[in-house]
Design an enzyme around this catalytic site. Structure first.
Site, PDB file in Angstrom:
ATOM      1  N   ASP A 188     -10.307   3.437  -3.397  1.00  0.00           N
ATOM      2  CA  ASP A 188     -11.007   2.226  -2.945  1.00  0.00           C
ATOM      3  C   ASP A 188     -12.439   2.171  -3.474  1.00  0.00           C
ATOM      4  O   ASP A 188     -13.152   3.179  -3.522  1.00  0.00           O
ATOM      5  CB  ASP A 188     -11.039   2.180  -1.418  1.00  0.00           C
ATOM      6  CG  ASP A 188      -9.642   2.042  -0.816  1.00  0.00           C
ATOM      7  OD1 ASP A 188      -8.650   2.065  -1.584  1.00  0.00           O
ATOM      8  OD2 ASP A 188      -9.552   1.915   0.408  1.00  0.00           O
ATOM      9  N   ASP A 226       0.838  -1.204   0.000  1.00  0.00           N
ATOM     10  CA  ASP A 226       0.000   0.000   0.000  1.00  0.00           C
ATOM     11  C   ASP A 226       0.875   1.257   0.000  1.00  0.00           C
ATOM     12  O   ASP A 226       2.109   1.179   0.041  1.00  0.00           O
ATOM     13  CB  ASP A 226      -0.939  -0.060   1.218  1.00  0.00           C
ATOM     14  CG  ASP A 226      -2.323   0.481   0.916  1.00  0.00           C
ATOM     15  OD1 ASP A 226      -2.427   1.404   0.081  1.00  0.00           O
ATOM     16  OD2 ASP A 226      -3.284   0.005   1.530  1.00  0.00           O
ATOM     17  N   TRP A 235      -3.121   3.361  -5.950  1.00  0.00           N
ATOM     18  CA  TRP A 235      -4.390   3.998  -6.326  1.00  0.00           C
ATOM     19  C   TRP A 235      -4.346   4.782  -7.632  1.00  0.00           C
ATOM     20  O   TRP A 235      -5.112   5.739  -7.817  1.00  0.00           O
ATOM     21  CB  TRP A 235      -4.871   4.929  -5.194  1.00  0.00           C
ATOM     22  CG  TRP A 235      -4.561   4.427  -3.822  1.00  0.00           C
ATOM     23  CD1 TRP A 235      -4.908   3.215  -3.312  1.00  0.00           C
ATOM     24  CD2 TRP A 235      -3.839   5.109  -2.787  1.00  0.00           C
ATOM     25  NE1 TRP A 235      -4.442   3.099  -2.022  1.00  0.00           N
ATOM     26  CE2 TRP A 235      -3.793   4.245  -1.676  1.00  0.00           C
ATOM     27  CE3 TRP A 235      -3.235   6.359  -2.694  1.00  0.00           C
ATOM     28  CZ2 TRP A 235      -3.149   4.598  -0.477  1.00  0.00           C
ATOM     29  CZ3 TRP A 235      -2.616   6.710  -1.517  1.00  0.00           C
ATOM     30  CH2 TRP A 235      -2.579   5.832  -0.421  1.00  0.00           C
ATOM     31  N   GLY A 236      -3.428   4.405  -8.510  1.00  0.00           N
ATOM     32  CA  GLY A 236      -3.333   5.137  -9.774  1.00  0.00           C
ATOM     33  C   GLY A 236      -2.514   6.412  -9.679  1.00  0.00           C
ATOM     34  O   GLY A 236      -2.293   7.090 -10.689  1.00  0.00           O
TER      35      GLY A 236
END
Ligand code: GLA
Length: 378
Positions: free
Chosen positions: A196, A135, A175-176
């Site tokens: 998300d 993450d 997350w791009g």
């Protein structure tokens, strides 16, 4: 076992950080006994919450053994004993998402791997993990360069694998941000392309499914073994209708996206199971060419997506109606690279619709979809 985009289950969408050995064991057991394993689901992925950021004096990760008796190796062993694969989770920065956005456990500083990449990924591999999601909460807050950080992580994983002989799938989760489709295909199996799909405690929303699907459209970045990741599934979570479950699953399948279920497996309904285990839809997702379907027409939100399947003149086609009223949607065979005649199969109803000329049209309810396999020349 399939070799396409990873299939499995991940703990986050249902349990947030409230996970321990018993929770994961229960879901792993259900994956094995419910028919998901037989349908191709392999990975049992432990997401955030397993680690509260503690280390011993040598910097080795330590966990609360009342939550994880026998440490993380014990749960990986248990998952392997079911014939499944095990996944784990960390952050590329110093403090993980559980520090910045605590969800179910107290905010934990130090719950990231920065400064310990070699040590942590070797530990994961030695414990037996086959998959790691990394993450970006710490990386983001610290302003790290994502390509640099994830390349270093991939190199630590390669070193770990050289020692343990256990390959580990790398799932990039930033997350791009910083356009991972430009650099992640060279180093990772999958990379998130958006925020998300659901926040813990919220009801599932089909608009978020559409939004994450749209954000994942980077077809040229994808190839066998390397996939855009629109996020874990919310199929079967409380609040979605069966039609919404089918549309969500079909969108991921036409994308050749990873299929990581996020619902609670030991209590899922037969309806949910029938979506998650539909062999024809899974075959579209797992097609060996691994193409991401692309949009071929759009008439005010009445859209047609198509992807080339392996074999001869075969296409998966999704008729998607984003408008707020039912509408006829037409797939023109010329738009999907086929000739005048084609045979059409409705995948969810498992119905052959016979040979059609030039095009096929059907009514699609509002916010719903129809999934087809179209075979040219028949
Ligand atoms: C981020 C990720 C999610 C999940 C949570 C855990 O939001 O995008 O998939 O892993 O962190 O805190």
């Amino acid at each position: 076992m399939t070799s396409g985009p990873p299939m499995g289950w991940a703990s986050w969408n249902t349990f947030a950080a409230k996970i321990n050995y018993t929770v994961i064991k229960g879901q792993a057991d259900a994956m094995a006994s419910s028919g998901l394993k037989a349908a191709g689901y392999q990975f049992v992925n432990i997401d955030e919450g397993w680690w509260q950021g503690t280390r011993d004096s040598s910097g080795n990760i330590t966990v609360d053994t009342s939550d994880w008796p026998g440490g993380m190796q014990a749960i990986a062993d248990y998952i392997h004993g079911l014939g499944l694969k095990a996944g784990i989770y960390t952050d590329a920065g110093k403090d993980g998402c559980g520090y910045y956005y605590p969800t179910g456990r107290p905010a934990a500083p130090g719950s990231g791997s920065e400064g310990h990449y070699d040590q942590d990924f070797l530990a994961f591999s030695k414990w037996g993990f086959d998959f790691v999601k990394v993450d970006w909460c710490g990386g983001d807050k610290e302003g790290l360069d994502a390509a640099t950080a994830y390349k270093a992580i991939a190199s630590s994983i390669a070193k770990a694998t050289a020692q343990t002989s256990r390959p580990m799938v790398l799932s990039v989760c930033n997350w791009g941000n910083q356009s991972p489709w430009n650099w992640a295909p060279a180093i990772a199996t999958m990379w998130r392309t958006s925020q998300d799909i659901i926040y813990y405690g919220n009801a599932p929303e089909i608009s978020k499914v559409f939004g994450n699907f749209d954000s994942a459209q980077h077809a040229t970045a994808q190839s066998p073994g390397h996939y855009n990741d629109p996020d874990m599934l919310i199929v079967g979570m409380s609040g979605f209708s069966q039609a919404q479950n089918r549309t969500h699953f079909a969108l991921w399948a036409i994308s050749s996206a990873p299929l990581l279920a996020g619902n609670q497996l030991d209590t899922m309904s037969n309806d949910t199971k029938s979506v998650l285990t539909n062999a024809e839809v899974i075959a579209i997702d797992q097609d060996p060419l691994a193409h991401q379907g692309t949009k071929v027409s759009d008439d005010s939100g009445r859209q047609v997506y198509s992807k080339v399947l392996s074999g001869t003149n075969r296409r998966a086609v999704l008729l998607l109606n984003r408008s707020t009223s039912a509408a006829m949607i037409t797939v023109r065979f010329a738009d999907i690279g086929l000739g005048t005649t084609a045979s059409v199969r409705n995948v969810w109803t498992a119905t052959d619709l016979g040979s059609q000329t030039t095009s096929y049209a059907t009514s699609v309810p509002a916010q719903d979809s129809v999934l087809l396999v179209v075979t040219g020349g028949a």
